[in-house]
Design an enzyme around this catalytic site. Structure first.
Site, PDB file in Angstrom:
ATOM      1  N   LYS A 171      20.631  28.326 -20.935  1.00  0.00           N
ATOM      2  CA  LYS A 171      19.591  27.064 -21.282  1.00  0.00           C
ATOM      3  C   LYS A 171      18.290  27.484 -21.206  1.00  0.00           C
ATOM      4  CE  LYS A 171      17.755  23.579 -19.784  1.00  0.00           C
ATOM      5  NZ  LYS A 171      16.568  23.708 -20.594  1.00  0.00           N
ATOM      6  N   GLU A 185      13.020  24.218 -22.740  1.00  0.00           N
ATOM      7  CA  GLU A 185      12.963  23.467 -24.033  1.00  0.00           C
ATOM      8  C   GLU A 185      11.653  23.312 -24.784  1.00  0.00           C
ATOM      9  OE1 GLU A 185      13.055  22.502 -20.872  1.00  0.00           O
ATOM     10  OE2 GLU A 185      12.238  20.494 -20.472  1.00  0.00           O
ATOM     11  N   SER A 198      10.553  25.060 -11.285  1.00  0.00           N
ATOM     12  CA  SER A 198       9.571  24.257 -10.114  1.00  0.00           C
ATOM     13  C   SER A 198      10.608  24.034  -8.903  1.00  0.00           C
ATOM     14  CB  SER A 198       8.888  23.036 -10.566  1.00  0.00           C
ATOM     15  OG  SER A 198       9.853  22.140 -11.028  1.00  0.00           O
ATOM     16  N   CYS A 200       4.563  32.692 -11.381  1.00  0.00           N
ATOM     17  CA  CYS A 200       5.071  32.037  -9.904  1.00  0.00           C
ATOM     18  C   CYS A 200       4.395  33.137  -9.149  1.00  0.00           C
ATOM     19  CB  CYS A 200       6.628  32.014  -9.849  1.00  0.00           C
ATOM     20  SG  CYS A 200       7.192  33.719  -9.936  1.00  0.00           S
ATOM     21  N   GLU A 237       1.270  23.205  -6.172  1.00  0.00           N
ATOM     22  CA  GLU A 237       1.227  24.410  -7.058  1.00  0.00           C
ATOM     23  C   GLU A 237       0.390  23.959  -8.264  1.00  0.00           C
ATOM     24  OE1 GLU A 237       4.783  25.264  -9.024  1.00  0.00           O
ATOM     25  OE2 GLU A 237       4.183  27.538  -8.881  1.00  0.00           O
TER      26      GLU A 237
END
Ligand code: NAD
Length: 499
Positions: free
Chosen positions: A178, A181, A231, A286, A388
């Site tokens: 997946k 999106e 996240s 990240c 973050e």
């Protein structure tokens, strides 16, 4: 490049591409121009079930296909990735907004995982000990676990999916991917090439969507393992829900990486490293340098050239301007979120040394631009210190000494990466020993490990036991079996004696 063509965004089930005609869709943008380039279908239970069943059926054959045959597909795949390298990089730049140089890095690091996976005949070997008791031997074998699913973030459209599926399928698993999106198109192209390389039907399947699609994967009884990158709040949710549903889960989360600059550092090199670390990929990494920790009087010598170099970074449409060093961020909502964090930081007492909040690109009024920003005098306890930002923003924290800085850095919830710029071997050693982070850089701005080492986040940056990449990746995608054997009698064969 710069095309306004709207691309199809099909799912893949049993090597057959299918348009999803019902349900909601989400627009995919080119952040350089703001144009809509695709619509991601928000899949639900039915599409997920079809993809998982296809993977489950393929598993029955793929798991017993000898590893040396499985990797023939990956050898061919590696060559096809090289042949299509530039087009893949363009696809990443178009849907993500990073520069072409950064997109090439994204795909190159992914290819290195494919190369590593080609060594699976060596990596999957077990151990053996003869005579654990008289006449009894013991050996271990590693077997695939079954249907695995990969749920990806938007910031590395090629690398993060490729952290997952090449290792998973080399180990004999089948896979449901997946993609994010927000950037589904590069994944689709990557998997078209895998089919061209000879991947058998159903070994890899694709679904698209958000929470509903993810929940269907997390709860599907035929899914055995979940790899997640995204996240931290979502990583925690994925880990808890996946494990409650009996799945093996690795879930990598967000970060807030501290980069120490010591008075004895090579300051021009530390400026270069910080600029790359903080503003590469517009800070959407990240492993981004989020906080410059300046010790002692280093601030006076270090911050002015750092601020000058930051002001020189060119913001622009990365899909057509090769000189742009920073593109837009992923979407307008994300830009607004970053600006809000900055505004709140100023209210908390931090000071903007370089302010990119209102920077725009004249030729592209609809692009999602935000200029590189440095926030000075950030203090422990401020929201901007702990959140973050995931944008082109560098915090600066000033400390009197090394011990105080280490103590505060270690109070942060995240534990992904940390770096130090110093010429002292003793300090560097002290830093790598004491800092509470899983990936450490010494005079290196972005210490992201390559394919053959684990991507080793700690604390609120990782949920699970086995990370992606390296040998941990092999352990994650396999189960160990221990075989203890004793043979009685000598059978029917003739025994040949030396003397
Ligand atoms: P995200 O958490 O919003 O989304 C990641 C994935 O989770 C997507 O596929 C999304 O569809 C799905 N998702 C989102 N919300 C969900 C929910 N409520 N329930 C179930 N699924 C959900 O992350 P993002 O914005 O796409 O990516 C950026 C984040 O990824 C940053 O925090 C970054 O630090 C992190 N990241 C971490 C690493 C690492 O190795 N630690 C690497 C790359 C990115």
């Amino acid at each position: 490049m710069g095309t306004t063509t709207v691309m199809p965004c099909p799912i893949l089930v049993g090597n057959e591409w299918r348009e999803v005609k019902t349900g909601k869709t989400l627009p995919v943008h080119n952040p350089s121009t703001g144009e809509v380039i695709a619509h991601t279908p928000m899949c639900g239970k039915d599409e997920v079930d079809a993809a998982v069943r296809s993977a489950h059926e393929a598993f029955q054959t793929w798991k017993d296909t000898p590893p040396v045959q499985r990797i023939q597909v990956l050898f061919r795949y590696k060559m096809l990735l090289e042949d299509n390298f530039e087009a893949l990089a363009e696809s990443i730049t178009r849907e993500h907004g990073k520069t072409m140089t950064e997109s090439r890095g994204d795909i190159r690091r992914g290819i290195e995982v494919v190369e590593y996976a080609c060594a699976i005949t060596e990596l999957m070997k077990g151990d053996m000990l003869e005579n654990i008791a008289s006449g009894i031997d013991c050996h271990t074998i590693r077997q695939p676990i079954g249907v695995s699913a990969g749920i990806c973030p938007y910031n590395f459209p090629a690398l993060v999916p490729m952290w997952m599926y090449p290792m998973a399928i080399a180990c004999g698993n089948t896979f449901v991917l997946k993609p994010s999106e927000k950037v589904p198109l590069t994944s689709i192209r990557l998997i078209e090439l895998l089919i061209e390389a000879g991947m058998p039907k159903g070994v890899l399947n694709i679904v698209h969507g958000g929470r509903e699609c993810v929940d269907a994967l997390l709860t599907h009884p035929l899914v055995r393992a979940i790899s997640f990158v995204g996240s931290s709040p979502v990583a925690k949710y994925i880990f808890e829900t996946g494990t409650q549903n009996g799945k093996r889960v690795q879930a990598a989360g967000g970060a807030k990486n501290f980069v120490f600059v010591m008075p004895d550092a090579d300051l021009p090199k530390a400026v270069e490293g910080m600029i790359d670390g903080a503003f590469g990929c517009s800070g959407q990494r990240c492993m981004a340098a989020s906080t410059a920790v300046v010790i002692g009087d280093v601030a006076d010598h270090y911050l002015p050239p750092l601020a000058d170099a930051t002001r020189e970074l060119k913001l622009g449409p990365t899909d057509r301007d090769k000189t742009a060093r920073l593109g837009g961020v992923i979407n307008p909502e994300h830009r607004d979120r970053i600006i809000k964090i900055l505004d709140e930081g100023v209210k908390e007492g931090a000071e903007l040394l370089v302010d990119g909040r209102n920077m725009r690109v004249e030729s592209q009024p609809n692009g999602f631009y935000l200029g590189p920003t440095i926030v000075d005098k950030v203090k422990h306890g401020m929201k901007i210190c702990e959140t973050e930002t995931f944008g082109p923003v560098l915090n600066v924290m000033r400390f009197e000494d090394f011990d105080e800085a280490i103590e505060i850095a270690n109070k942060q919830a995240f534990g992904n990466g940390a770096c130090i710029f110093t010429n002292s071997g003793k300090l560097a050693r002290e830093f790598s020993h004491r800092i509470q982070a899983g990936m450490v850089g010494i005079n290196v701005g972005v210490p992201a490990p390559l394919a053959y080492f684990p991507f080793s986040g700690w604390d609120y940056s990782f949920f699970g036991d086995l990370h992606v990449q390296g040998k941990e990746g092999v352990l994650f995608y396999t189960r160990e079996k221990v075989v203890t054997s004793r043979w009685h009698g000598i059978g029917d064969g003739e025994i040949w004696h030396k003397d």
